[in-house]
Design a protein around this motif. Sequence first.
Motif, PDB file in Angstrom:
ATOM      1  N   LEU A 156       0.828  -1.206   0.000  1.00 36.02           N
ATOM      2  CA  LEU A 156       0.000   0.000   0.000  1.00 36.02           C
ATOM      3  C   LEU A 156       0.864   1.260   0.000  1.00 36.02           C
ATOM      4  O   LEU A 156       0.545   2.237  -0.692  1.00 36.02           O
ATOM      5  N   LEU A 157       1.945   1.248   0.757  1.00 41.34           N
ATOM      6  CA  LEU A 157       2.835   2.413   0.776  1.00 41.34           C
ATOM      7  C   LEU A 157       3.467   2.633  -0.590  1.00 41.34           C
ATOM      8  O   LEU A 157       3.573   3.767  -1.065  1.00 41.34           O
ATOM      9  N   THR A 158       3.852   1.524  -1.225  1.00 40.86           N
ATOM     10  CA  THR A 158       4.417   1.641  -2.577  1.00 40.86           C
ATOM     11  C   THR A 158       3.385   2.195  -3.556  1.00 40.86           C
ATOM     12  O   THR A 158       3.695   3.049  -4.397  1.00 40.86           O
ATOM     13  N   ALA A 159       2.136   1.717  -3.438  1.00 42.95           N
ATOM     14  CA  ALA A 159       1.080   2.209  -4.322  1.00 42.95           C
ATOM     15  C   ALA A 159       0.825   3.692  -4.095  1.00 42.95           C
ATOM     16  O   ALA A 159       0.642   4.461  -5.054  1.00 42.95           O
ATOM     17  N   TRP A 160       0.831   4.099  -2.822  1.00 42.57           N
ATOM     18  CA  TRP A 160       0.596   5.521  -2.547  1.00 42.57           C
ATOM     19  C   TRP A 160       1.726   6.388  -3.067  1.00 42.57           C
ATOM     20  O   TRP A 160       1.510   7.446  -3.658  1.00 42.57           O
ATOM     21  N   LEU A 161       2.979   5.952  -2.871  1.00 42.42           N
ATOM     22  CA  LEU A 161       4.110   6.716  -3.380  1.00 42.42           C
ATOM     23  C   LEU A 161       4.092   6.768  -4.908  1.00 42.42           C
ATOM     24  O   LEU A 161       4.425   7.791  -5.511  1.00 42.42           O
ATOM     25  N   TRP A 162       3.680   5.648  -5.528  1.00 40.73           N
ATOM     26  CA  TRP A 162       3.588   5.625  -6.995  1.00 40.73           C
ATOM     27  C   TRP A 162       2.577   6.665  -7.472  1.00 40.73           C
ATOM     28  O   TRP A 162       2.827   7.409  -8.420  1.00 40.73           O
ATOM     29  N   ALA A 163       1.416   6.707  -6.807  1.00 40.92           N
ATOM     30  CA  ALA A 163       0.408   7.696  -7.186  1.00 40.92           C
ATOM     31  C   ALA A 163       0.890   9.108  -6.898  1.00 40.92           C
ATOM     32  O   ALA A 163       0.617  10.038  -7.656  1.00 40.92           O
ATOM     33  N   ARG A 164       1.617   9.263  -5.793  1.00 48.21           N
ATOM     34  CA  ARG A 164       2.087  10.601  -5.399  1.00 48.21           C
ATOM     35  C   ARG A 164       3.037  11.188  -6.428  1.00 48.21           C
ATOM     36  O   ARG A 164       3.018  12.381  -6.705  1.00 48.21           O
ATOM     37  N   PHE A 165       3.864  10.339  -7.038  1.00 47.72           N
ATOM     38  CA  PHE A 165       4.862  10.831  -7.984  1.00 47.72           C
ATOM     39  C   PHE A 165       4.518  10.475  -9.429  1.00 47.72           C
ATOM     40  O   PHE A 165       5.349  10.634 -10.310  1.00 47.72           O
ATOM     41  N   SER A 166       3.309  10.002  -9.671  1.00 47.53           N
ATOM     42  CA  SER A 166       2.952   9.567 -11.027  1.00 47.53           C
ATOM     43  C   SER A 166       2.953  10.708 -12.032  1.00 47.53           C
ATOM     44  O   SER A 166       3.286  10.510 -13.201  1.00 47.53           O
ATOM     45  N   LEU A 167       2.579  11.909 -11.595  1.00 46.21           N
ATOM     46  CA  LEU A 167       2.508  13.049 -12.514  1.00 46.21           C
ATOM     47  C   LEU A 167       3.713  13.965 -12.407  1.00 46.21           C
ATOM     48  O   LEU A 167       3.749  15.011 -13.064  1.00 46.21           O
ATOM     49  N   ARG A 168       4.685  13.592 -11.576  1.00 49.61           N
ATOM     50  CA  ARG A 168       5.920  14.376 -11.524  1.00 49.61           C
ATOM     51  C   ARG A 168       6.702  14.192 -12.822  1.00 49.61           C
ATOM     52  O   ARG A 168       6.789  13.099 -13.365  1.00 49.61           O
ATOM     53  N   GLY A 169       7.273  15.253 -13.308  1.00 49.61           N
ATOM     54  CA  GLY A 169       8.068  15.167 -14.523  1.00 49.61           C
ATOM     55  C   GLY A 169       7.276  14.840 -15.761  1.00 49.61           C
ATOM     56  O   GLY A 169       7.845  14.412 -16.771  1.00 49.61           O
ATOM     57  N   LEU A 170       5.961  15.027 -15.701  1.00 49.58           N
ATOM     58  CA  LEU A 170       5.109  14.739 -16.851  1.00 49.58           C
ATOM     59  C   LEU A 170       4.843  16.027 -17.624  1.00 49.58           C
ATOM     60  O   LEU A 170       4.415  17.030 -17.053  1.00 49.58           O
ATOM     61  N   GLN A 171       5.096  15.992 -18.902  1.00 47.72           N
ATOM     62  CA  GLN A 171       4.890  17.143 -19.779  1.00 47.72           C
ATOM     63  C   GLN A 171       3.684  16.891 -20.677  1.00 47.72           C
ATOM     64  O   GLN A 171       3.648  15.898 -21.398  1.00 47.72           O
ATOM     65  N   VAL A 172       2.705  17.785 -20.601  1.00 53.38           N
ATOM     66  CA  VAL A 172       1.477  17.661 -21.387  1.00 53.38           C
ATOM     67  C   VAL A 172       1.351  18.896 -22.273  1.00 53.38           C
ATOM     68  O   VAL A 172       1.356  20.024 -21.775  1.00 53.38           O
ATOM     69  N   GLU A 173       1.231  18.685 -23.562  1.00 54.65           N
ATOM     70  CA  GLU A 173       1.150  19.796 -24.510  1.00 54.65           C
ATOM     71  C   GLU A 173       0.067  19.514 -25.549  1.00 54.65           C
ATOM     72  O   GLU A 173      -0.267  18.365 -25.817  1.00 54.65           O
ATOM     73  N   ARG A 174      -0.457  20.605 -26.098  1.00 53.69           N
ATOM     74  CA  ARG A 174      -1.381  20.521 -27.236  1.00 53.69           C
ATOM     75  C   ARG A 174      -0.873  21.464 -28.313  1.00 53.69           C
ATOM     76  O   ARG A 174      -0.501  22.604 -28.028  1.00 53.69           O
ATOM     77  N   HIS A 175      -0.868  20.993 -29.532  1.00 54.46           N
ATOM     78  CA  HIS A 175      -0.392  21.804 -30.647  1.00 54.46           C
ATOM     79  C   HIS A 175      -1.442  21.795 -31.751  1.00 54.46           C
ATOM     80  O   HIS A 175      -1.970  20.738 -32.110  1.00 54.46           O
TER      81      HIS A 175
END
Length: 367
Positions: free
Chosen positions: A82-101
């Motif tokens: 559970l701790l691993t799952a929570w940490l995974w969710a916590r950092f899942s969107l870190r360093g994620l780049q979202v763009e629209r062109h």
Amino acid sequence: MEKRSEPPSYQSNQNPTTFWMNLSLPWVRELGGGDTGRGGEAVTTSQVSQLWVYAVAGLVVVGALFRNGLLFGMGLLLGAALLTAWLWARFSLRGLQVERHLSQTRAFFGEEIEMAQRFVNNKPLPVPWMAVEDACPGALEVGSEAEWASTKSVRKLKTSVSLGWYERVTRRYTIRCTARGEHEFGPIQVQSGDVFGLFRRTEQVQTLQTLIVYPRYVPVEQLGITARKPFGDYKASHNLATDPLRLRTVREYAYGDNPRHIHWRASARRGTLQTKLFEPAATPQLFIFCNQETFTYAWQGLDLPTLELTITVAASLANYGLEQGYMVGLQVNSLAPASDVSVKINPSRDPGQFTRILESLARIRGW
């Protein structure tokens, strides 16, 4: 954000199961951080994930009390998961780049453009799943099999994607410009979490973009105006003063033509006398007044078909006037964007004049 439940002394009417289901754990509630500067960032949990937390705590406590190594070990193992799952969710969107062109920010009526969504994972942690909702104008058509959640003015383009470590994924869509106007795209909402789906993180990316679709314009014949006399019923009895330095064309000599305007080389080549025709010394002007009011009184509302027809007629006349060499101007009883001054374009034959007129007509929204 999940609401805090009241202290137990104020919940005497709830049974123990309901109380523990409603109690929010402090470390799995929404953890808004804004560490990346993007809005709406949060880690959320469901009742199922909370039950897993309580089950883990129960196994550890029971195993410790009864000195049962199996239960205690299972509790620690599930707790680590559970701790691993929570940490995974916590950092899942870190360093994620979202763009629209958008392939272009200006388009003609009926034209098709391309919209690309780009997702880049700039970290070694994979993103097992990600749900994406992109707010798009409801008036435009998308030529793909994408899933939509539509309202009258906004469409939400729904898609899902998974990203490996340091992976880039691009989704492309075709947009057909079937509605005149200034259309806004964005924001994009992304949601991701752990591989088990117990914890989720939601983030809103402000990727605001604007697409201007020019109004439709047609040949003047389709407007019910005779093409030979589009600007009046009477023809001038004589031409305006001409400029002898600006030759327009030649024609056959007619009685009354000035002999000094005979084009001798063209006459020798064609075997008959040819007369020079010159451009007028003063360029005629056409000023178009566009009324965006579709009813006598503003409180009566807006007739969209009438407004669109009015704008189409104005754009068609402007196109015809510029093709015929007129200096064309425009005035609309509407305020310019981000201004308290009405739309007014002075007459000109500049190559960019038609584009300026179309853009001004595209921004009209009516009262």
